[in-house]
Design a protein around this motif. Structure first.
Motif, PDB file in Angstrom:
ATOM      1  N   VAL A 257       0.837  -1.197   0.000  1.00 24.82           N
ATOM      2  CA  VAL A 257       0.000   0.000   0.000  1.00 24.82           C
ATOM      3  C   VAL A 257       0.875   1.252   0.000  1.00 24.82           C
ATOM      4  O   VAL A 257       0.595   2.232  -0.710  1.00 24.82           O
ATOM      5  CB  VAL A 257      -0.947  -0.003   1.224  1.00 24.82           C
ATOM      6  CG1 VAL A 257      -1.648   1.345   1.375  1.00 24.82           C
ATOM      7  CG2 VAL A 257      -1.980  -1.113   1.093  1.00 24.82           C
TER       8      VAL A 257
ATOM      9  N   ALA B 219       0.832   4.079  -2.860  1.00 21.64           N
ATOM     10  CA  ALA B 219       0.500   5.456  -2.507  1.00 21.64           C
ATOM     11  C   ALA B 219       1.630   6.400  -2.948  1.00 21.64           C
ATOM     12  O   ALA B 219       1.354   7.514  -3.424  1.00 21.64           O
ATOM     13  CB  ALA B 219       0.266   5.569  -1.006  1.00 21.64           C
TER      14      ALA B 219
ATOM     15  N   GLU C  45       1.232   7.313  -6.313  1.00 19.23           N
ATOM     16  CA  GLU C  45      -0.063   7.962  -6.539  1.00 19.23           C
ATOM     17  C   GLU C  45      -1.059   7.038  -7.249  1.00 19.23           C
ATOM     18  O   GLU C  45      -1.963   7.492  -7.940  1.00 19.23           O
ATOM     19  CB  GLU C  45       0.104   9.260  -7.324  1.00 19.23           C
ATOM     20  CG  GLU C  45       0.950  10.293  -6.593  1.00 19.23           C
ATOM     21  CD  GLU C  45       1.011  11.622  -7.319  1.00 19.23           C
ATOM     22  OE1 GLU C  45       0.438  11.734  -8.419  1.00 19.23           O
ATOM     23  OE2 GLU C  45       1.641  12.560  -6.789  1.00 19.23           O
ATOM     24  N   ARG C  46      -0.932   5.765  -7.005  1.00 15.73           N
ATOM     25  CA  ARG C  46      -1.885   4.770  -7.547  1.00 15.73           C
ATOM     26  C   ARG C  46      -2.896   4.454  -6.436  1.00 15.73           C
ATOM     27  O   ARG C  46      -2.943   3.373  -5.878  1.00 15.73           O
ATOM     28  CB  ARG C  46      -1.125   3.525  -8.009  1.00 15.73           C
ATOM     29  CG  ARG C  46      -0.169   3.816  -9.158  1.00 15.73           C
ATOM     30  CD  ARG C  46       0.892   2.756  -9.310  1.00 15.73           C
ATOM     31  NE  ARG C  46       0.362   1.451  -9.642  1.00 15.73           N
ATOM     32  CZ  ARG C  46       1.088   0.348  -9.769  1.00 15.73           C
ATOM     33  NH1 ARG C  46       2.408   0.421  -9.580  1.00 15.73           N
ATOM     34  NH2 ARG C  46       0.534  -0.805 -10.067  1.00 15.73           N
ATOM     35  N   TYR C  47      -3.700   5.460  -6.131  1.00 15.21           N
ATOM     36  CA  TYR C  47      -4.543   5.396  -4.942  1.00 15.21           C
ATOM     37  C   TYR C  47      -5.677   4.388  -5.078  1.00 15.21           C
ATOM     38  O   TYR C  47      -6.088   3.766  -4.094  1.00 15.21           O
ATOM     39  CB  TYR C  47      -5.094   6.785  -4.638  1.00 15.21           C
ATOM     40  CG  TYR C  47      -4.018   7.811  -4.380  1.00 15.21           C
ATOM     41  CD1 TYR C  47      -3.127   7.662  -3.328  1.00 15.21           C
ATOM     42  CD2 TYR C  47      -3.877   8.920  -5.212  1.00 15.21           C
ATOM     43  CE1 TYR C  47      -2.121   8.585  -3.098  1.00 15.21           C
ATOM     44  CE2 TYR C  47      -2.881   9.857  -4.991  1.00 15.21           C
ATOM     45  CZ  TYR C  47      -2.000   9.686  -3.938  1.00 15.21           C
ATOM     46  OH  TYR C  47      -1.007  10.604  -3.711  1.00 15.21           O
ATOM     47  N   GLU C  48      -6.194   4.220  -6.261  1.00 20.99           N
ATOM     48  CA  GLU C  48      -7.291   3.262  -6.439  1.00 20.99           C
ATOM     49  C   GLU C  48      -6.810   1.844  -6.152  1.00 20.99           C
ATOM     50  O   GLU C  48      -7.479   1.073  -5.457  1.00 20.99           O
ATOM     51  CB  GLU C  48      -7.857   3.358  -7.849  1.00 20.99           C
ATOM     52  CG  GLU C  48      -9.067   2.459  -8.085  1.00 20.99           C
ATOM     53  CD  GLU C  48      -9.691   2.671  -9.452  1.00 20.99           C
ATOM     54  OE1 GLU C  48     -10.552   1.853  -9.822  1.00 20.99           O
ATOM     55  OE2 GLU C  48      -9.315   3.638 -10.147  1.00 20.99           O
ATOM     56  N   GLU C  49      -5.617   1.504  -6.671  1.00 18.79           N
ATOM     57  CA  GLU C  49      -5.067   0.179  -6.394  1.00 18.79           C
ATOM     58  C   GLU C  49      -4.744   0.027  -4.910  1.00 18.79           C
ATOM     59  O   GLU C  49      -4.954  -1.050  -4.328  1.00 18.79           O
ATOM     60  CB  GLU C  49      -3.809  -0.048  -7.234  1.00 18.79           C
ATOM     61  CG  GLU C  49      -4.066  -0.131  -8.731  1.00 18.79           C
ATOM     62  CD  GLU C  49      -2.767  -0.311  -9.498  1.00 18.79           C
ATOM     63  OE1 GLU C  49      -2.094  -1.336  -9.285  1.00 18.79           O
ATOM     64  OE2 GLU C  49      -2.420   0.586 -10.293  1.00 18.79           O
ATOM     65  N   ALA C  50      -4.224   1.092  -4.306  1.00 16.67           N
ATOM     66  CA  ALA C  50      -3.925   1.037  -2.862  1.00 16.67           C
ATOM     67  C   ALA C  50      -5.199   0.781  -2.069  1.00 16.67           C
ATOM     68  O   ALA C  50      -5.199   0.013  -1.095  1.00 16.67           O
ATOM     69  CB  ALA C  50      -3.271   2.343  -2.420  1.00 16.67           C
ATOM     70  N   GLY C  51      -6.310   1.400  -2.481  1.00 16.17           N
ATOM     71  CA  GLY C  51      -7.580   1.160  -1.806  1.00 16.17           C
ATOM     72  C   GLY C  51      -8.051  -0.271  -1.959  1.00 16.17           C
ATOM     73  O   GLY C  51      -8.604  -0.856  -1.019  1.00 16.17           O
TER      74      GLY C  51
ATOM     75  N   THR D 207      -6.012  -2.422   0.398  1.00 20.58           N
ATOM     76  CA  THR D 207      -6.461  -2.204   1.771  1.00 20.58           C
ATOM     77  C   THR D 207      -7.770  -2.934   2.039  1.00 20.58           C
ATOM     78  O   THR D 207      -7.953  -3.530   3.108  1.00 20.58           O
ATOM     79  CB  THR D 207      -6.639  -0.698   2.036  1.00 20.58           C
ATOM     80  OG1 THR D 207      -5.388  -0.035   1.808  1.00 20.58           O
ATOM     81  CG2 THR D 207      -7.077  -0.443   3.465  1.00 20.58           C
TER      82      THR D 207
END
Length: 595
Positions: free
Chosen positions: A429, A433, A436-442, A445
């Protein structure tokens, strides 16, 4: 379950609300009050006259009237309107002498006024100024009631004088307190006569009578008549006696009555009430028993208007298969001694947990059963080429020891400490992050959350599901004991003892008469998983004492429960970014604290 013993509870001083009173209107004592004042705002005006009439069942019990010295001149326009001049109130008692007498006159009654916020606002302000606590009267305002039942065709407006003429009041309002209060009494009786066919027959009905509750719903309020004011479960039944809805409450009658008022905002409940023809109460010894009976009845009847817990058989588990080279599988129930986590409310969530483990551990993802040693040469799959699997399918010289270590790590994460999985996914994660690959990080998670919470549920359920019998007790506020007998996670008996009663004979009786429960396959309990969770929550409350247990009831210090809320993921991310030994020590300390 055993029925509760009769335990007396000491009275508690509380201010009753509309919903608590539940008194037929004919038995309610009303004090209809009207004030004359020097202005319209309580913060810069004074009371010049108080008039009140006490009535019950249509009979006048007494009247109260006095002029009041407001401590300031009476404005000319007020004098013209009311006829009360400064000279008239100059010798009248001030409010500090009048207010105690009025409060005593109105004690233990329901206040009624036309445009009640005005009159009650002045009375509350006077109490606050003189240091008197406001008694907390229940208040009925005849103005919104009139707007509910008096149409524009009948009256041009809803002023007191207009309504007094419509209902042929014996006294005409004339902006004098007692006369206006007498007129309001007649208006109140006229309004109650119109509201009665709409189901407004009790005091609590008046709290919402001015709201647009459909008449066909309000008339159904009679379904609550005769229901017990006790904790338990209630079942709404349809025309063919089918169960439409199951609910639970600490006061069955009070809760059921609320469905027929404007307090009920849910559209599906209003639809259910229109269909319902009867309500069946089930009185329970304790709130815990009520919650569990609700779950069981929902699972038994699958009522169309309940949204939860109707299909426990649809819950899923994640299993580490019992074979030479184990793999993860989503299954409908627990089988054998293989590690399991769950239950999951949906198969999709179970697949998210599997994905989390595959992200952290190099478990094989193929579905065929593999021999310990292959006799036919195989080509490794794509995951092996990505170093995501040790390719045990190609083992020709003996068991794949590398894969054995991976399987052991998976077993430990499922049944013990998931910290390695948490750290691995937290590091991923952090990397996503940083990119800046926030969708994949979400998404990662979400997978981690699904795994950790399911592992925590299974680890909490496992020791309880292995315990053949557990007896626990908790002190009640009345000085008695609330007793429960739990067998393999299922509530098998419960009772409440009275103050000073020896609980041990009751415990013996409960054990002798408790439900016989067949042993399940752990970690699945011998009941709905939500029932076992309710039992666990009760057992873990402060003050609960363990009386007897046939088997150990323990939880490992390093377990998924320490990570269930993912409070230490931030520490894991910090460790992943810094890579320091200090970060690892902080993570372990956070895990221990969470336990």
């Amino acid at each position: 379950m055993s029925s509760p013993s009769g335990a007396a509870h000491p009275p508690t001083a509380v201010q009753p609300s509309f919903a608590d009173l539940g008194t037929p209107l004919r038995d309610v004592t009303f004090v209809v009050v009207d004030l004359e004042t020097t202005g319209s705002r309580a913060d810069d005006a004074g009371i010049t006259e108080i008039g009140a009439v006490k009535v019950r069942g249509g009979e006048v019990l007494g009247e109260f009237q006095t002029l009041v010295d407001p401590g300031r001149p009476v404005p000319a326009f007020v004098a013209r309107l009311t006829g009360i001049t400064s000279a008239m109130v100059a010798t009248a008692p001030q409010i500090d002498l009048v207010l105690p007498s009025f409060l005593e006159f109105a004690r233990d009654t329901v206040l009624v006024a036309h445009n009640a916020p005005f009159d009650v606002g002045f009375l509350r302000a006077a109490c606050a100024e003189l240091g008197y606590p406001w008694p907390g009267f229940a208040v009925v305002d005849t103005l919104p009631l009139a707007r509910r039942v008096v149409t524009r065709d009948e009256a041009r407006n809803h002023k007191l004088s207009t309504l007094a003429g419509l209902f042929r009041a014996t006294t005409s309002p004339e902006h004098r307190a007692l006369a206006d209060a007498r007129a309001t009494v007649d208006v109140l009786h006229g309004l109650l006569e119109r509201l009665a066919p709409l189901g407004v027959t009790h005091l609590e009905d008046l709290a919402t009578a001015s709201d647009p509750v459909p008449p066909e719903v309000r008339r159904k309020a009679t379904l609550a008549d005769g229901l017990p004011e006790a904790p338990g479960v209630y079942l709404f039944r349809g025309p063919d006696d089918e169960v439409l809805y199951v609910g639970t409450s600490t006061n069955i009658r009070k809760r059921v009555r609320s469905y027929f008022t404007a307090a009920e905002k849910r559209k599906r409940m209003s639809e259910m009430v229109r269909i319902a023809g009867a309500v069946t109460p089930v009185v329970c010894a304790t709130p815990l028993e009520a919650q569990i009976r609700e779950l069981r009845l929902i699972a038994e009847h699958a009522p169309r208007y309940n949204r939860r817990s109707k299909h426990p058989e649809r819950q899923s588990w994640v299993r580490l298969t019992d074979e030479a080279y184990p793999r993860l599988s989503v299954v409908a129930d627990v089988r054998g001694d293989a590690p399991h986590i769950g239950p999951f409310t949906s198969r999709r969530t179970a697949q998210d947990a599997v994905a989390a483990l595959h992200d952290a551990l190099d478990l094989r993802q193929c579905t065929q059963r593999l021999p310990v040693v292959t006799t036919t040469p195989r080509s490794p799959c794509a995951l092996a080429g990505l170093d995501r699997c040790s390719a045990p399918c190609t083992a020709t010289d003996g068991p794949d020891e590398t894969y054995a270590r991976v399987a052991a790590a998976a077993t430990s994460a499922l049944t013990g400490d998931p910290a390695p999985v948490v750290r691995s996914l937290a590091a991923r994660v952090a990397r996503l992050a940083a990119q800046e690959r926030y969708e994949e990080a979400g998404q990662v998670t979400g997978r981690l959350r699904a795994f950790v919470r399911a592992a925590a549920r299974a680890q909490r359920l496992d020791p309880l599901s292995r315990c053949a019998e557990l007896v626990a007790a908790r002190a009640t506020s009345s000085g008695g004991w609330e007793l429960v007998v739990v067998r393999y996670g299922r509530l098998a008996a419960t009772a409440v003892t009275g103050p000073g009663e020896d609980p041990l004979p009751v415990v013996d009786a409960l054990q002798a008469t408790a439900e016989v429960v067949e042993a399940p396959v752990p970690p699945a309990p011998a009941c709905h998983p939500e029932e076992a969770a309710l039992v666990l929550d009760w057992l873990e409350q402060p003050g609960v004492r363990l009386v007897h247990a046939t088997d150990p009831w323990t939880c490992p210090v390093r377990s998924a429960v320490a990570h269930a809320d993912l409070d230490d993921v931030a520490a894991s991310v910090a460790q992943a970014v810094t890579g320091t030994e200090q970060g690892a020590e902080q993570h372990d300390a956070a895990s221990m604290a969470a336990c």
